[in-house]
Design an enzyme around this catalytic site. Structure first.
Site, short mmCIF file in Angstrom:
data_model
loop_
_atom_site.label_atom_id
_atom_site.label_comp_id
_atom_site.label_asym_id
_atom_site.label_seq_id
_atom_site.Cartn_x
_atom_site.Cartn_y
_atom_site.Cartn_z
N LYS A 112 0.86 -1.20 0.00
CA LYS A 112 0.00 0.00 0.00
C LYS A 112 0.88 1.24 0.00
O LYS A 112 1.93 1.26 0.66
CB LYS A 112 -0.91 -0.04 1.24
CG LYS A 112 -1.95 1.06 1.28
CD LYS A 112 -2.86 0.90 2.49
CE LYS A 112 -3.91 2.00 2.56
NZ LYS A 112 -4.81 1.88 3.73
N SER B 270 -9.67 2.08 2.82
CA SER B 270 -8.81 2.81 1.92
C SER B 270 -7.80 1.92 1.18
O SER B 270 -7.18 2.38 0.23
CB SER B 270 -8.05 3.89 2.71
OG SER B 270 -7.20 3.30 3.69
N SER C 27 -9.90 -0.23 6.98
CA SER C 27 -9.37 -0.17 5.61
C SER C 27 -8.84 -1.47 5.06
O SER C 27 -8.45 -1.52 3.90
CB SER C 27 -8.25 0.85 5.54
OG SER C 27 -8.80 2.11 5.38
N1 GLN Z 1 -13.08 4.84 6.41
C1 GLN Z 1 -12.34 5.12 7.59
C2 GLN Z 1 -11.77 6.52 7.53
O1 GLN Z 1 -11.97 7.16 6.57
C3 GLN Z 1 -11.24 4.12 7.81
C4 GLN Z 1 -10.17 4.23 6.82
C5 GLN Z 1 -8.90 3.54 7.26
O2 GLN Z 1 -8.95 2.53 7.98
N2 GLN Z 1 -7.78 4.08 6.83
O3 GLN Z 1 -11.17 6.98 8.44
#
Ligand code: GLN
Length: 470
Positions: A69, A144, A169
Site C-alpha cells: 500500500k 482505503s 481499511s
Molecule cells: N473509512 C475510515 C476513515 O476514513 C477508515 C479508513 C482507514 O482505515 N484508513 O477513516
C-alpha cells in the site's frame, strides 16, 4: 510459470521456488507483465516497480510477489500515500514491514492505490488512480486499501498484499473484492516507515486470496521492532501453525447491533447461515449485545481526525513532497501549498480535527471521545471473557457503484464504517473472509478476537475457508 498456466497457490509456489523448480528470473518477468495487464484493466497501482530486486535470500517468502500500500515507505520507489502533496516523495528507507518481507525473499511489484492518507472507505479519494472492482468494474473495491484488495482479487499469479487499517481499511476492501484481510492487534506489526494517518489506530496488515497467504506474511512482518516503541509481541510467531487448530469447542459471540438497521438483510442472512454452519461443525454461538456500538462512529472520527490533523501539519511545502514558488510570508506560502496539495477530504479532516482539539472544545469533543473509546475497549474485553471470537458481517452493504458513491454526503460515507470502527478503536485483531456472493457480488464475514488473539482468528478462518463458502 508457463504462460497460461493455472494459478499456483502461494504455498506451492514458495515450496517450488525453494526447491529450485521455478526459474525465478522468468517468473519475475512474467509476473511484471501480468501486473501491467492488471493495471491496464483495473488501475489498482499508483506506481509499478519497473525493476524489482531479485530475492535477497532463500527465506520463508522466497520468490513471492508482494504489493505494498502506498502509505508504506519503499526505498528508492515513489511513495505518495495517495496524496498530491507527496507527488515527488522518494523515501530513502524501507518501512520495517517491507524490509522484513524483502529480507525473507519476497519481491515488490508495486505500490497500491488508496484514499489520500487513508481518508475514505471506497478508494475514490485518491489523487492518482481509482481501483475498479474485478467483480464489476463499475463498482468500488472498498477503501482505503482498495488497490491492495483489487490486486489480491485480480492477480493471476501467487501474490500477497501488505496493507493498512485505521478504522476498517483492510476489512472493507477484503469484503468488497472477495478476498481475505487480516488486521492484526495494534502494535503487532511495527509502524516504522508508515506514513501515519492516526498513530493510536494505525495497524499494518495483510491481504490475499487464502487464509494461509495472510498468515504466512503476517508471520514474516510481525514482532517487536526497536524502531517503533509501540510494537510488541516479542519475537516472531508462526501463525500458519494455527491454521490446523479447528473449531471444536470454540465459542462465538454474535452481537445483535451488527445485524440491525443499515445492514443489507441479504448480507445479514448470509452471515447467519455461515455462523449456523460453524455451529453444525462443533462451535457454539450465542447472541449478545454490544450497546456502545452506536457511539463508535463519532468517537472514532473525532480521534482519527484529531490525530490526522496534527500528522498533516508536517506537509508545509518545505520538508517533504510538493513545493511551491517562495512568495509571501510563511503562512501564505504554507496555505497555498496545502490548498493545492490536499484533496477535499484531507482538508475537511484538518479543519474538523483542529476544531475538536481547540482550547475550549477539547474537553467536549476530543477528551470525551477518548473516554468513550475506553468504554468500548472494556465492552469488548467483557465479551472476550466469554467468547473466543465475535462474528459479524464485514460491511453493511455490497460494493457500491461509483455513481452511487458520488451521491453520498460525508456523514453517509462515514456511516459505512459502522461495523468496523469499534474493533479498530479497541485495537482488537480481526479477519474478513468471503462468506459467498449475492447477485454475483462478494460479501464478507468478519471475525474479531481479543488483543493478541490472532490464533483464534486463524483457526476459525482456515476452518471456514475449508467449507468453501466462496
Ligand atoms: N473509512 C475510515 C476513515 O476514513 C477508515 C479508513 C482507514 O482505515 N484508513 O477513516
Amino acid at each position: 510459470m508457463n504462460k497460461g498456466a493455472s494459478m499456483t497457490s502461494v504455498k506451492e509456489h514458495i515450496e517450488k521456488a525453494r526447491s529450485g523448480e521455478v526459474d525465478l528470473k522468468a517468473f519475475m518477468e512474467e509476473v511484471m507483465e501480468r501486473t501491467r495487464a492488471i493495471q491496464e484493466k483495473y488501475t489498482p497501482f499508483i506506481t509499478i516497480n519497473d525493476n524489482p530486486a531479485p530475492p535477497a535470500s532463500k527465506g520463508m517468502l522466497y520468490g513471492l510477489p508482494i504489493s505494498v500500500k502506498d502509505c508504506l515507505c519503499t526505498k528508492g520507489l515513489r511513495t505518495t500515500a495517495g496524496s498530491k502533496i507527496l507527488n515527488n516523495y522518494i523515501p530513502p528507507f524501507d518501512a520495517t514491514a517491507v524490509s522484513r518481507s524483502l529480507s525473507e525473499g519476497a519481491f515488490l511489484i508495486g505500490k497500491t492505490a488508496m484514499d489520500e492518507f487513508g481518508f475514505g472507505t471506497f478508494s475514490t479519494n485518491c489523487a492518482y488512480s481509482i481501483p475498479k472492482n474485478p467483480a464489476d468494474p463499475e463498482r468500488s473495491c472498498g477503501g482505503s486499501s482498495g488497490g491492495a484488495g483489487c490486486v489480491s482479487a485480480a492477480a493471476d499469479f501467487p501474490h500477497v498484499a501488505i496493507a493498512e487499517s485505521t478504522g476498517g481499511s483492510i476489512t472493507a476492501p477484503a469484503a468488497f473484492t472477495g478476498t481475505v484481510g487480516i488486521t492484526p492487534t495494534y502494535g503487532r506489526v511495527s509502524r516504522w516507515g508508515l506514513i501515519d494517518y492516526a498513530n493510536s489506530l494505525d495497524k499494518i496488515g495483510v491481504m490475499g486470496k487464502e487464509v494461509y497467504d495472510v498468515a504466512l506474511v503476517l508471520s514474516a512482518i510481525s514482532g517487536e521492532d526497536p524502531l517503533d516503541s509501540t510494537s510488541h509481541g516479542g519475537g516472531r510467531e508462526d501463525f500458519t501453525k494455527s491454521l490446523e487448530g479447528g473449531i471444536a469447542g470454540m465459542k462465538i459471540g454474535v452481537p445483535k447491533e451488527y445485524f440491525g438497521e443499515g445492514v443489507d438483510e441479504r448480507i445479514s442472512a448470509l452471515v447467519w447461515k455461515r455462523i449456523k454452519e460453524l455451529e453444525g461443525e462443533g462451535a457454539a454461538y450465542e447472541e449478545i449485545s454490544l450497546p456502545l456500538t452506536e457511539y463508535s462512529i463519532p468517537s472514532y472520527y473525532l480521534i482519527a481526525m484529531s490525530e490526522a490533523s496534527t500528522n498533516l501539519s508536517k506537509y508545509c511545502g518545505l520538508r517533504y513532497g510538493l513545493h511551491g514558488e517562495l512568495s509571501g510570508n510563511f503562512e501564505e506560502y504554507f496555505s497555498k501549498v496545502r490548498s493545492e496539495g490536499f484533496g477535499d477530504e484531507a482538508k475537511r479532516r484538518v479543519v474538523l480535527g483542529t476544531y475538536a482539539r481547540m482550547a475550549g472544545f477539547r474537553e467536549a469533543y476530543y477528551l470525551k471521545a477518548l473516554k468513550v473509546r475506553s468504554k468500548i475497549i472494556n465492552e469488548f474485553r467483557g465479551a472476550f471473557k466469554r467468547f473466543d471470537v465475535i462474528a459479524t458481517p464485514s460491511m453493511p452493504v455490497l460494493p457500491p457503484k461509483f455513481s452511487e458513491i458520488g451521491g453520498l454526503t460525508p456523514i453517509q460515507g462515514y456511516m459505512m464504517d459502522i461495523l468496523t470502527v469499534a474493533p479498530n478503536l479497541a485495537g482488537m485483531p480481526m479477519i474478513s473472509l468471503p462468506a459467498g456472493r449475492i447477485g454475483g457480488l462478494p460479501a464478507g464475514i468478519h471475525f474479531i478476537a481479543d488483543q493478541m488473539g490472532e490464533d483464534s482468528l486463524f483457526r476459525v478462518a482456515a476452518f471456514s475457508e475449508g467449507l468453501e463458502w466462496k
